[in-house]
Design a protein around this motif. Sequence first.
Motif, PDB file in Angstrom:
ATOM      1  N   GLY A  83       0.837  -1.197   0.000  1.00 21.99           N
ATOM      2  CA  GLY A  83       0.000   0.000   0.000  1.00 21.99           C
ATOM      3  C   GLY A  83       0.869   1.243   0.000  1.00 21.99           C
ATOM      4  N   PRO A  84       0.259   2.390  -0.240  1.00 21.77           N
ATOM      5  CA  PRO A  84       1.028   3.630  -0.289  1.00 21.77           C
ATOM      6  C   PRO A  84       1.473   4.086   1.095  1.00 21.77           C
ATOM      7  N   GLY A  85       2.437   4.976   1.120  1.00 14.56           N
ATOM      8  CA  GLY A  85       2.846   5.599   2.361  1.00 14.56           C
ATOM      9  C   GLY A  85       1.842   6.656   2.775  1.00 14.56           C
ATOM     10  N   SER A  86       2.205   7.435   3.771  1.00 12.67           N
ATOM     11  CA  SER A  86       1.308   8.486   4.249  1.00 12.67           C
ATOM     12  C   SER A  86       2.104   9.773   4.394  1.00 12.67           C
ATOM     13  N   SER A  87       1.407  10.851   4.700  1.00  9.03           N
ATOM     14  CA  SER A  87       2.099  12.118   4.886  1.00  9.03           C
ATOM     15  C   SER A  87       1.249  13.064   5.716  1.00  9.03           C
ATOM     16  N   ASP A  88       1.899  14.119   6.184  1.00  9.87           N
ATOM     17  CA  ASP A  88       1.182  15.163   6.907  1.00  9.87           C
ATOM     18  C   ASP A  88       0.233  15.921   5.987  1.00  9.87           C
TER      19      ASP A  88
END
Length: 198
Positions: free
Chosen positions: A16-21
């Motif tokens: 799955g994709p990463g995340s970010s603020d």
Amino acid sequence: MTDPIDSLMAALARTGPGSSDFDLNPGTILPEGRRLRPAGVLVPVTLAHGAPRVILTKRSSALKHHPGQIAFPGGKQDEGDADVIAAALREAEEEIGLTRTLPQVLGTLPAHETVTAFTVTPVVAVVERTFDVRPEPGEVEEVFSVPLAHLMRPENYSVQSRRWRGQRRHYFTVPFGPYYIWGATARMLRGLAERMQQ
């Protein structure tokens, strides 16, 4: 009853994709030439007291950056670190006294990009034995733990907002008792919770 280690291993194996603020703030304008610095945080799941719990820290209120916030033990990768996993283990030893050979690393989650220009890799590990907790003076105000079950329920998360540098910023929260877990820490935990539910 499902073994917590098996559940965590299965979650970490999912892609799955990463995340970010910026997940909840798509209009954020970042400075040109922004360079991301690698960092690693440890997500220590302790099995020493029955039901699995996640160890977290409350940062010292005297710190310049993120004072008083709830965070994983961890920090930026130094030149002497082999990789972000080594960085997370080293920082956990320095910050809370968790000897780096004690955690059993299960794997990593996709990196989380922060507004402060770090690409943070969450390193999920199991800690099966008790250890002598030693908060780093001046950096860690408190070390505590939260039941893994509480953090793995997506319904326990909510989106809130506040003004930051003149803009309204939205972020995830997952409060527990007196602890207000929010921002990047809550976003990374929610990413793990989503994988655990799949």
